[in-house]
Design a protein around this motif. Structure first.
Motif, PDB file in Angstrom:
ATOM      1  N   ASN A 161      38.017  -6.504  41.592  1.00 48.91           N
ATOM      2  CA  ASN A 161      36.846  -7.010  40.866  1.00 48.91           C
ATOM      3  C   ASN A 161      36.725  -8.522  41.028  1.00 48.91           C
ATOM      4  OD1 ASN A 161      35.775  -4.669  39.855  1.00 48.91           O
ATOM      5  ND2 ASN A 161      36.718  -4.850  37.834  1.00 48.91           N
ATOM      6  N   LYS A 164      35.463  -9.229  44.370  1.00 44.09           N
ATOM      7  CA  LYS A 164      34.092  -8.702  44.511  1.00 44.09           C
ATOM      8  C   LYS A 164      33.057  -9.605  43.830  1.00 44.09           C
ATOM      9  CE  LYS A 164      32.898  -4.566  42.465  1.00 44.09           C
ATOM     10  NZ  LYS A 164      32.964  -3.097  42.279  1.00 44.09           N
ATOM     11  N   ASP A 189      39.538 -15.785  38.279  1.00 43.95           N
ATOM     12  CA  ASP A 189      38.701 -16.037  39.457  1.00 43.95           C
ATOM     13  C   ASP A 189      37.695 -17.144  39.174  1.00 43.95           C
ATOM     14  OD1 ASP A 189      35.990 -14.956  38.627  1.00 43.95           O
ATOM     15  OD2 ASP A 189      37.159 -13.124  38.363  1.00 43.95           O
ATOM     16  N   ARG A 192      31.399 -15.388  39.360  1.00 39.05           N
ATOM     17  CA  ARG A 192      30.137 -15.534  38.619  1.00 39.05           C
ATOM     18  C   ARG A 192      30.297 -15.454  37.102  1.00 39.05           C
ATOM     19  NH1 ARG A 192      27.350  -9.676  39.515  1.00 39.05           N
ATOM     20  NH2 ARG A 192      28.341  -8.730  37.715  1.00 39.05           N
ATOM     21  N   SER A 207      30.163   1.057  32.012  1.00 41.36           N
ATOM     22  CA  SER A 207      29.442  -0.173  31.694  1.00 41.36           C
ATOM     23  C   SER A 207      29.311  -1.068  32.918  1.00 41.36           C
ATOM     24  CB  SER A 207      30.160  -0.940  30.582  1.00 41.36           C
ATOM     25  OG  SER A 207      31.280  -1.607  31.098  1.00 41.36           O
ATOM     26  N   VAL A 209      26.917  -4.740  34.186  1.00 42.95           N
ATOM     27  CA  VAL A 209      26.043  -5.779  33.667  1.00 42.95           C
ATOM     28  C   VAL A 209      24.592  -5.314  33.695  1.00 42.95           C
ATOM     29  CG1 VAL A 209      25.044  -8.002  34.219  1.00 42.95           C
ATOM     30  CG2 VAL A 209      27.493  -7.752  34.049  1.00 42.95           C
ATOM     31  N   GLY A 219      29.943   0.627  42.951  1.00 41.31           N
ATOM     32  CA  GLY A 219      30.802   0.893  41.786  1.00 41.31           C
ATOM     33  C   GLY A 219      30.053   1.611  40.688  1.00 41.31           C
ATOM     34  N   LEU A 220      30.838   2.277  39.844  1.00 38.32           N
ATOM     35  CA  LEU A 220      30.246   3.103  38.791  1.00 38.32           C
ATOM     36  C   LEU A 220      30.538   2.582  37.399  1.00 38.32           C
ATOM     37  CD1 LEU A 220      31.012   6.656  40.192  1.00 38.32           C
ATOM     38  CD2 LEU A 220      28.761   5.672  39.851  1.00 38.32           C
ATOM     39  N   GLY A 221      31.228   1.452  37.305  1.00 36.67           N
ATOM     40  CA  GLY A 221      31.580   0.941  35.979  1.00 36.67           C
ATOM     41  C   GLY A 221      32.694   1.745  35.326  1.00 36.67           C
ATOM     42  N   LEU A 224      37.347  -0.609  34.932  1.00 35.46           N
ATOM     43  CA  LEU A 224      37.962  -1.311  33.802  1.00 35.46           C
ATOM     44  C   LEU A 224      38.307  -0.379  32.644  1.00 35.46           C
ATOM     45  CD1 LEU A 224      36.074  -4.736  33.669  1.00 35.46           C
ATOM     46  CD2 LEU A 224      38.394  -4.271  34.455  1.00 35.46           C
ATOM     47  N   SER A 249      36.063 -15.760  35.572  1.00 33.90           N
ATOM     48  CA  SER A 249      36.561 -14.823  34.559  1.00 33.90           C
ATOM     49  C   SER A 249      38.069 -14.789  34.595  1.00 33.90           C
ATOM     50  CB  SER A 249      36.067 -13.406  34.835  1.00 33.90           C
ATOM     51  OG  SER A 249      34.708 -13.398  35.129  1.00 33.90           O
TER      52      SER A 249
HETATM   53  P1  ADP Z   1      32.548  -1.535  38.662  1.00 32.87           P
HETATM   54  O1  ADP Z   1      33.194  -2.765  39.236  1.00 32.87           O
HETATM   55  O2  ADP Z   1      32.822  -0.289  39.410  1.00 32.87           O
HETATM   56  O3  ADP Z   1      31.103  -1.714  38.325  1.00 32.87           O
HETATM   57  P2  ADP Z   1      34.324  -2.002  36.417  1.00 32.87           P
HETATM   58  O4  ADP Z   1      34.605  -1.160  35.217  1.00 32.87           O
HETATM   59  O5  ADP Z   1      35.489  -2.383  37.274  1.00 32.87           O
HETATM   60  O6  ADP Z   1      33.241  -1.231  37.247  1.00 32.87           O
HETATM   61  O7  ADP Z   1      33.587  -3.318  35.948  1.00 32.87           O
HETATM   62  C1  ADP Z   1      32.505  -3.225  35.044  1.00 32.87           C
HETATM   63  C2  ADP Z   1      31.611  -4.436  35.157  1.00 32.87           C
HETATM   64  O8  ADP Z   1      32.277  -5.593  34.611  1.00 32.87           O
HETATM   65  C3  ADP Z   1      31.255  -4.826  36.584  1.00 32.87           C
HETATM   66  O9  ADP Z   1      30.170  -4.080  37.077  1.00 32.87           O
HETATM   67  C4  ADP Z   1      30.929  -6.300  36.413  1.00 32.87           C
HETATM   68  O10 ADP Z   1      29.617  -6.453  35.926  1.00 32.87           O
HETATM   69  C5  ADP Z   1      31.890  -6.757  35.319  1.00 32.87           C
HETATM   70  N1  ADP Z   1      33.091  -7.409  35.881  1.00 32.87           N
HETATM   71  C6  ADP Z   1      34.320  -6.864  36.041  1.00 32.87           C
HETATM   72  N2  ADP Z   1      35.188  -7.752  36.562  1.00 32.87           N
HETATM   73  C7  ADP Z   1      34.513  -8.912  36.731  1.00 32.87           C
HETATM   74  C8  ADP Z   1      34.859 -10.228  37.227  1.00 32.87           C
HETATM   75  N3  ADP Z   1      36.080 -10.522  37.644  1.00 32.87           N
HETATM   76  N4  ADP Z   1      33.868 -11.173  37.225  1.00 32.87           N
HETATM   77  C9  ADP Z   1      32.613 -10.872  36.785  1.00 32.87           C
HETATM   78  N5  ADP Z   1      32.237  -9.676  36.319  1.00 32.87           N
HETATM   79  C10 ADP Z   1      33.157  -8.695  36.284  1.00 32.87           C
END
Ligand code: ADP
Length: 272
Positions: A161, A164, A189, A192, A207, A209, A219-221, A224, A249
């Motif tokens: 993440n 990414k 990191d 953004r 979830s 953004v 990705g499917l959220g 995490l 973040s």
């Molecule tokens: P995915 O990455 O598959 O969408 P995750 O559950 O890993 O699902 O992450 C959920 C959301 O949290 C991401 O879509 C992103 O919007 C936000 N996110 C996670 N990690 C980061 C990060 N390091 N920096 C910014 N946003 C993040």
């Protein structure tokens, strides 16, 4: 007057019941809409890499591909197949979590090993995105009762993440340190960042953004929510922090030295 009162009470009771029914109905509509959206999203996420795999394999099979393109075709097929496998693995994990069937294979481990293995696995992606990935592991971390594969999965998710959501030229720092009662893994990191109103929801299942940024990054959220579940199964905790959009973040995992989450090493196989 008492007849009037009881009528009024009855009327109020009926009114409350009607409101509750309406509320339940609205909940059901919302849940069903979420499910529909989720199914559409899964189909899309699985379909996109498949289209690429089919396109390139057809070209390979036709024998019309220039020799210098063969390598590219194979690499693209490999990348897309892996992306699909990742989605399917996440879905399987989520379904095991929902049904309570996910088990840890806990052993006595050196926590540095799964962390380093996870980082090695993300290195190519960081290199491709021109993101500098640095790791610092404190000496004498101590040993943990943990499932090394699941710990590697946790760190892989967080670092993937971080890479990414960080623009080219940015950086990701992973720090593993020893606290009094736990091992701390920090993934920071320069990307953004996460908006304050989204921050409390990052670990929720499904979830993201917003739909457009999810489409952009795939990705499917699910990642995490799986991370949080795995960490909590180890008796630990995970926190997300960001100063806001554009400020990067930070995710911190804490795993206690003494955990009550220990299950026998061969438990996983027995339950799957
Ligand atoms: P995915 O990455 O598959 O969408 P995750 O559950 O890993 O699902 O992450 C959920 C959301 O949290 C991401 O879509 C992103 O919007 C936000 N996110 C996670 N990690 C980061 C990060 N390091 N920096 C910014 N946003 C993040």
């Amino acid at each position: 007057a008492s007849v009037g009162m009881s009528r009024l009470r009855l009327f109020r009771a009926l009114q409350t019941e009607a409101q509750e029914k309406e509320h339940l109905y609205q909940e059901a509509v919302r849940a069903s809409r979420t499910k529909d959206q989720f199914l559409a999203m899964i189909s899309h996420e699985l379909r996109t890499p498949l289209t690429s795999i089919l396109g390139w394999s057809e070209m390979l099979a036709s024998g019309r591909l220039a020799p210098d393109m063969t390598q590219r075709a194979v690499a693209t097929i490999d990348r897309n197949a892996r992306a699909q496998a990742q989605i399917i693995d996440d879905l399987l994990d989520i379904s095991r979590i929902i049904s309570g069937k996910l088990r840890l294979a806990v052993r006595d481990i050196d926590p540095a090993q799964p962390v380093e293995a996870a980082i090695d696995a993300v290195r190519p992606a960081a290199l491709a995105r021109d993101v500098e990935l640095s790791v610092s592991v404190a000496p004498q971390l101590g040993r943990l009762a943990a499932d090394p594969d699941r710990l590697q999965q946790v760190v892989w998710n967080l670092v993937t993440n971080a890479v990414k959501f960080t623009d080219r030229g940015g950086r990701v720092d992973v720090e593993v340190s020893r606290g009094r009662e736990n091992v701390e893994i920090r993934v920071r990191d320069s990307g953004r960042g996460i908006a304050p109103d989204f921050l409390p929801h990052v670990f929720e299942r499904f979830s993201q953004v917003d739909a457009s940024s999810t489409r952009e990054h795939g990705g499917l959220g699910l990642g995490l929510s799986i991370v949080r579940h795995l960490v909590e199964m180890h008796g630990g905790s995970v926190q997300a922090w960001s100063e806001g959009l554009g400020s990067g973040s930070q995710f911190t995992v804490r795993l206690p030295f003494s955990t009550t989450a220990a299950t026998p090493a061969d438990d996983r196989r027995a339950h799957e």
